[in-house]
Design a protein around this motif. Structure first.
Motif, PDB file in Angstrom:
ATOM      1  N   LEU A  48       0.821  -1.213   0.000  1.00 44.31           N
ATOM      2  CA  LEU A  48       0.000   0.000   0.000  1.00 44.31           C
ATOM      3  C   LEU A  48       0.853   1.261   0.000  1.00 44.31           C
ATOM      4  O   LEU A  48       0.569   2.218  -0.728  1.00 44.31           O
ATOM      5  CB  LEU A  48      -0.939   0.002   1.204  1.00 44.31           C
ATOM      6  CG  LEU A  48      -2.083  -1.003   1.166  1.00 44.31           C
ATOM      7  CD1 LEU A  48      -2.821  -1.008   2.495  1.00 44.31           C
ATOM      8  CD2 LEU A  48      -3.032  -0.681   0.034  1.00 44.31           C
ATOM      9  N   VAL A  49       1.910   1.260   0.797  1.00 48.36           N
ATOM     10  CA  VAL A  49       2.794   2.424   0.854  1.00 48.36           C
ATOM     11  C   VAL A  49       3.513   2.614  -0.465  1.00 48.36           C
ATOM     12  O   VAL A  49       3.626   3.747  -0.967  1.00 48.36           O
ATOM     13  CB  VAL A  49       3.793   2.285   2.032  1.00 48.36           C
ATOM     14  CG1 VAL A  49       4.883   3.337   1.948  1.00 48.36           C
ATOM     15  CG2 VAL A  49       3.059   2.388   3.355  1.00 48.36           C
ATOM     16  N   ASP A  50       3.997   1.531  -1.061  1.00 42.24           N
ATOM     17  CA  ASP A  50       4.665   1.637  -2.364  1.00 42.24           C
ATOM     18  C   ASP A  50       3.723   2.188  -3.428  1.00 42.24           C
ATOM     19  O   ASP A  50       4.098   3.033  -4.230  1.00 42.24           O
ATOM     20  CB  ASP A  50       5.217   0.287  -2.805  1.00 42.24           C
ATOM     21  CG  ASP A  50       6.467  -0.125  -2.051  1.00 42.24           C
ATOM     22  OD1 ASP A  50       7.060   0.740  -1.372  1.00 42.24           O
ATOM     23  OD2 ASP A  50       6.840  -1.314  -2.138  1.00 42.24           O
ATOM     24  N   SER A  55       1.989   6.747  -6.787  1.00 45.69           N
ATOM     25  CA  SER A  55       0.935   7.624  -7.287  1.00 45.69           C
ATOM     26  C   SER A  55       1.288   9.095  -7.068  1.00 45.69           C
ATOM     27  O   SER A  55       0.812   9.959  -7.798  1.00 45.69           O
ATOM     28  CB  SER A  55      -0.395   7.295  -6.632  1.00 45.69           C
ATOM     29  OG  SER A  55      -0.387   7.662  -5.271  1.00 45.69           O
ATOM     30  N   PHE A  56       2.106   9.392  -6.076  1.00 55.28           N
ATOM     31  CA  PHE A  56       2.563  10.765  -5.851  1.00 55.28           C
ATOM     32  C   PHE A  56       3.851  11.070  -6.579  1.00 55.28           C
ATOM     33  O   PHE A  56       4.384  12.177  -6.488  1.00 55.28           O
ATOM     34  CB  PHE A  56       2.742  11.031  -4.352  1.00 55.28           C
ATOM     35  CG  PHE A  56       1.467  11.096  -3.580  1.00 55.28           C
ATOM     36  CD1 PHE A  56       0.474  11.993  -3.926  1.00 55.28           C
ATOM     37  CD2 PHE A  56       1.260  10.254  -2.505  1.00 55.28           C
ATOM     38  CE1 PHE A  56      -0.707  12.061  -3.214  1.00 55.28           C
ATOM     39  CE2 PHE A  56       0.082  10.312  -1.781  1.00 55.28           C
ATOM     40  CZ  PHE A  56      -0.914  11.205  -2.144  1.00 55.28           C
ATOM     41  N   GLY A  57       4.389  10.082  -7.296  1.00 51.33           N
ATOM     42  CA  GLY A  57       5.611  10.295  -8.068  1.00 51.33           C
ATOM     43  C   GLY A  57       6.870  10.309  -7.232  1.00 51.33           C
ATOM     44  O   GLY A  57       7.883  10.881  -7.639  1.00 51.33           O
ATOM     45  N   LEU A  58       6.833   9.684  -6.083  1.00 51.28           N
ATOM     46  CA  LEU A  58       7.992   9.687  -5.189  1.00 51.28           C
ATOM     47  C   LEU A  58       8.876   8.470  -5.358  1.00 51.28           C
ATOM     48  O   LEU A  58       9.942   8.392  -4.743  1.00 51.28           O
ATOM     49  CB  LEU A  58       7.527   9.767  -3.730  1.00 51.28           C
ATOM     50  CG  LEU A  58       6.778  11.040  -3.369  1.00 51.28           C
ATOM     51  CD1 LEU A  58       6.220  10.936  -1.964  1.00 51.28           C
ATOM     52  CD2 LEU A  58       7.661  12.256  -3.519  1.00 51.28           C
ATOM     53  N   LYS A  59       8.461   7.530  -6.183  1.00 47.87           N
ATOM     54  CA  LYS A  59       9.259   6.320  -6.324  1.00 47.87           C
ATOM     55  C   LYS A  59       9.363   5.917  -7.760  1.00 47.87           C
ATOM     56  O   LYS A  59       8.504   6.059  -8.546  1.00 47.87           O
ATOM     57  CB  LYS A  59       8.662   5.187  -5.493  1.00 47.87           C
ATOM     58  CG  LYS A  59       9.558   4.022  -5.309  1.00 47.87           C
ATOM     59  CD  LYS A  59       9.003   3.097  -4.291  1.00 47.87           C
ATOM     60  CE  LYS A  59      10.030   2.011  -4.007  1.00 47.87           C
ATOM     61  NZ  LYS A  59       9.574   1.055  -3.064  1.00 47.87           N
TER      62      LYS A  59
END
Length: 59
Positions: A48-50, A55-59
């Motif tokens: 879920l965190v991944d 979705s926020f473009g952080l990974k």
């Protein structure tokens, strides 16, 4: 490890292992099931965190 989890995280892991140890003294089969349950919940939370980070473009 302290940088990743922090003191609260390390304390939380310690409390989980102590709780499973207490259960294991009474019934090792139930303790194994609890460990599998905790591992499954951790994998779900990681997924879920991944997904949220992607979705926020952080990974």
């Amino acid at each position: 490890m302290r940088d990743t989890l922090g003191l609260e995280g390390i304390a939380g892991v310690f409390v989980v292992f102590v709780a499973v140890g207490i259960i294991a003294v009474r019934d090792p089969v139930i303790a194994g099931a609890v460990l599998l349950l905790i591992a499954g919940l951790a994998l779900i939370a990681k997924g879920l965190v991944d997904t949220a980070m992607r979705s926020f473009g952080l990974k």
